[in-house]
Design an enzyme around this catalytic site. Structure first.
Site, PDB file in Angstrom:
ATOM      1  N   HIS A 105       5.299  -5.851   7.858  1.00 15.74           N
ATOM      2  CA  HIS A 105       4.509  -5.763   6.666  1.00 15.74           C
ATOM      3  C   HIS A 105       2.522  -5.071   7.011  1.00 15.74           C
ATOM      4  O   HIS A 105       2.957  -4.739   6.069  1.00 15.74           O
ATOM      5  CB  HIS A 105       4.853  -7.077   5.674  1.00 15.74           C
ATOM      6  CG  HIS A 105       3.748  -7.005   3.915  1.00 15.74           C
ATOM      7  ND1 HIS A 105       2.737  -7.371   4.561  1.00 15.74           N
ATOM      8  CD2 HIS A 105       3.961  -6.536   3.335  1.00 15.74           C
ATOM      9  CE1 HIS A 105       1.859  -7.014   3.080  1.00 15.74           C
ATOM     10  NE2 HIS A 105       3.056  -7.097   2.070  1.00 15.74           N
ATOM     11  N   ASP A 129       9.553  -3.708   5.214  1.00 16.71           N
ATOM     12  CA  ASP A 129       8.168  -2.884   4.944  1.00 16.71           C
ATOM     13  C   ASP A 129       8.518  -1.593   6.373  1.00 16.71           C
ATOM     14  O   ASP A 129       9.228  -2.459   6.939  1.00 16.71           O
ATOM     15  CB  ASP A 129       6.834  -3.711   4.718  1.00 16.71           C
ATOM     16  CG  ASP A 129       7.272  -5.095   3.808  1.00 16.71           C
ATOM     17  OD1 ASP A 129       6.807  -4.524   2.342  1.00 16.71           O
ATOM     18  OD2 ASP A 129       7.441  -6.271   3.920  1.00 16.71           O
ATOM     19  N   HIS A 168      12.724 -10.869  -0.301  1.00 15.90           N
ATOM     20  CA  HIS A 168      11.291 -10.200  -0.059  1.00 15.90           C
ATOM     21  C   HIS A 168      11.519 -10.363   1.412  1.00 15.90           C
ATOM     22  O   HIS A 168      11.683 -11.878   1.929  1.00 15.90           O
ATOM     23  CB  HIS A 168      10.563 -10.809  -0.888  1.00 15.90           C
ATOM     24  CG  HIS A 168       9.058 -10.826  -0.409  1.00 15.90           C
ATOM     25  ND1 HIS A 168       7.588 -11.414   0.113  1.00 15.90           N
ATOM     26  CD2 HIS A 168       8.968  -9.477  -1.078  1.00 15.90           C
ATOM     27  CE1 HIS A 168       7.128 -10.476  -0.591  1.00 15.90           C
ATOM     28  NE2 HIS A 168       7.057  -9.424  -0.363  1.00 15.90           N
ATOM     29  N   ARG A 169      11.604  -9.044   1.892  1.00 16.12           N
ATOM     30  CA  ARG A 169      11.245  -9.662   3.674  1.00 16.12           C
ATOM     31  C   ARG A 169      11.918 -10.047   4.635  1.00 16.12           C
ATOM     32  O   ARG A 169      11.991 -10.847   5.749  1.00 16.12           O
ATOM     33  CB  ARG A 169       9.856  -9.871   4.005  1.00 16.12           C
ATOM     34  CG  ARG A 169       8.057  -9.386   3.597  1.00 16.12           C
ATOM     35  CD  ARG A 169       7.151  -9.651   3.301  1.00 16.12           C
ATOM     36  NE  ARG A 169       5.722  -9.318   2.729  1.00 16.12           N
ATOM     37  CZ  ARG A 169       5.072  -9.923   2.997  1.00 16.12           C
ATOM     38  NH1 ARG A 169       4.258 -11.020   3.465  1.00 16.12           N
ATOM     39  NH2 ARG A 169       4.176  -9.675   1.954  1.00 16.12           N
ATOM     40  N   LYS A 202       4.710   1.357   3.938  1.00 14.10           N
ATOM     41  CA  LYS A 202       3.388   0.647   3.496  1.00 14.10           C
ATOM     42  C   LYS A 202       1.882   1.650   4.212  1.00 14.10           C
ATOM     43  O   LYS A 202       1.183   2.421   3.327  1.00 14.10           O
ATOM     44  CB  LYS A 202       3.131  -0.074   4.283  1.00 14.10           C
ATOM     45  CG  LYS A 202       3.844  -1.334   4.342  1.00 14.10           C
ATOM     46  CD  LYS A 202       4.463  -1.697   3.210  1.00 14.10           C
ATOM     47  CE  LYS A 202       3.146  -2.734   2.678  1.00 14.10           C
ATOM     48  NZ  LYS A 202       3.187  -3.505   1.731  1.00 14.10           N
ATOM     49  N   GLU A 253      10.025  -0.112   1.766  1.00 14.85           N
ATOM     50  CA  GLU A 253       8.906  -0.356   1.157  1.00 14.85           C
ATOM     51  C   GLU A 253       7.872   0.261   2.265  1.00 14.85           C
ATOM     52  O   GLU A 253       7.921   0.403   3.605  1.00 14.85           O
ATOM     53  CB  GLU A 253       8.460  -1.633   1.097  1.00 14.85           C
ATOM     54  CG  GLU A 253       6.972  -0.892   0.520  1.00 14.85           C
ATOM     55  CD  GLU A 253       6.894  -0.882  -1.566  1.00 14.85           C
ATOM     56  OE1 GLU A 253       5.784  -0.590  -1.907  1.00 14.85           O
ATOM     57  OE2 GLU A 253       8.181  -1.379  -2.314  1.00 14.85           O
ATOM     58  N   GLU A 282      15.621  -6.400   1.245  1.00 12.58           N
ATOM     59  CA  GLU A 282      14.133  -5.574   1.198  1.00 12.58           C
ATOM     60  C   GLU A 282      12.775  -6.093   2.558  1.00 12.58           C
ATOM     61  O   GLU A 282      12.913  -6.559   3.006  1.00 12.58           O
ATOM     62  CB  GLU A 282      12.618  -6.622  -0.417  1.00 12.58           C
ATOM     63  CG  GLU A 282      11.797  -5.978  -1.029  1.00 12.58           C
ATOM     64  CD  GLU A 282      10.786  -5.922   0.346  1.00 12.58           C
ATOM     65  OE1 GLU A 282       9.507  -5.172   0.381  1.00 12.58           O
ATOM     66  OE2 GLU A 282      10.055  -7.130   1.121  1.00 12.58           O
ATOM     67  N   ASP A 326      10.713 -14.677  -1.522  1.00 12.73           N
ATOM     68  CA  ASP A 326      10.865 -15.586   0.046  1.00 12.73           C
ATOM     69  C   ASP A 326      11.569 -16.350   0.134  1.00 12.73           C
ATOM     70  O   ASP A 326      12.087 -16.716   0.616  1.00 12.73           O
ATOM     71  CB  ASP A 326       9.063 -16.062   0.210  1.00 12.73           C
ATOM     72  CG  ASP A 326       8.314 -14.962  -0.038  1.00 12.73           C
ATOM     73  OD1 ASP A 326       8.322 -13.619   0.423  1.00 12.73           O
ATOM     74  OD2 ASP A 326       7.330 -14.787   0.123  1.00 12.73           O
TER      75      ASP A 326
END
Length: 293
Positions: A91, A78, A49-50, A153, A151, A76, A279
């Site tokens: 993000h 954003d 995640h990120r 945003k 993703e 992953e 994370d």
């Protein structure tokens, strides 16, 4: 009068039954997209995640490199747009939390944005040259065979097109899962190119969840290829064995976000989830390894 009521009830029941049968005959499972075909099938996948937001400055090339080095399967990230509309990997809609600057991402030119320190919150990495990367830079740096979840945003047609253009330019349509919390973004992507893989948005998850609770998921035709959900939404648990089984029945990849506790990871893995979005990819790699047959 009683006879008329009876006939009316029979007509309604027959109509409902006919609609039920018609749905069952026309409903189709999610298509098998190349994004999932080359991924390991004998274990769950670790989705950083990120890039692993608790291990490195999030959504940076350093984070993505680090996540791959410790064994993450998927990265992953954003995306927002700069003042010129360039897709950049960050993000929040502002730069305040993760950089040395303040203000909305959209208010910065690319040059101004990349002058900010994207590791400002990390004392040991501050002023070491870590910047907010463009999506182009990520595509240039990360090998094409590495699967990515991107993703979007913003509900912004121009940004959506810019991201789609990059995916096609770098020929990443087979290794990129595109997502958003905005249904119009997903609709735009699906209408633009059938080669894009997408996940389901909330408005699409809700009817599928309802169908699964009624053991009627076979009547649902998923518009995307993946379910990425939190463990629960309010008081409603989502990562249940029933919902995981329903997703598998409709050929939907099922991953849960954002899970950082090893015990919770193990519980979810025991329920059959196919991906852990975390994370802490280091902890997830260990949990997945321990749970693998």
């Amino acid at each position: 009068m009683k006879r008329m009521i009876l006939w009316g009830a029979l007509v309604l029941v027959s109509a409902a039954g006919g609609a039920w049968v018609a749905l069952g005959l026309t409903a189709r499972p999610a298509r098998s997209h190349p994004f999932f075909q080359d991924l390991p099938r004998d274990r769950a996948l670790v989705i950083a995640h990120r890039g692993g937001a608790e291990l490195w400055p999030e959504n940076t090339l350093d984070a993505f490199r680090g996540a791959l080095a410790i064994g993450a399967d998927i990265l992953e990230m954003d995306v927002h747009g700069t003042a010129e509309g360039v897709p950049v990997v960050i993000h929040d809609e502002t730069v305040d939390r993760t950089t040395s600057g303040t203000g909305r991402v959209r208010s910065f030119t690319l040059k101004e944005l990349q002058e900010l320190d994207a590791a400002h919150q990390w004392e040991n990495l501050r002023d070491t040259g870590i910047t907010v990367p463009t999506l182009r830079q990520v595509f240039e740096e990360i090998p094409r065979e590495i699967p990515l979840v991107v993703e979007i945003k913003e509900s912004n047609p121009a940004l959506t097109d810019a991201v789609a253009d990059l995916v096609l330019e770098f020929r990443r349509e087979a290794t990129t899962l595109l997502g958003s919390f905005h249904q119009d973004v997903l609709r735009q992507l699906r209408n633009r190119d059938v080669r894009f893989a997408t996940h389901l948005v909330q408005e699409e998850v809700i009817p599928f969840l309802a169908a699964s609770l009624l053991f009627s998921e076979g009547l649902y035709s998923p518009p995307g290829e993946a379910l990425l959900v939190p463990p629960r939404s309010g008081i409603i648990p989502l990562a249940t064995r029933r919902f995981v089984r329903a997703a598998r029945n409709r050929n939907l990849f099922f991953a849960v976000w954002t899970v950082n506790d090893p015990d919770q990871m193990r519980r979810l893995l025991a329920r059959g989830v196919q991906g852990i979005i975390t994370d802490r990819p280091d902890l997830a790699v260990s949990a997945v390894t321990d749970a693998a047959p």
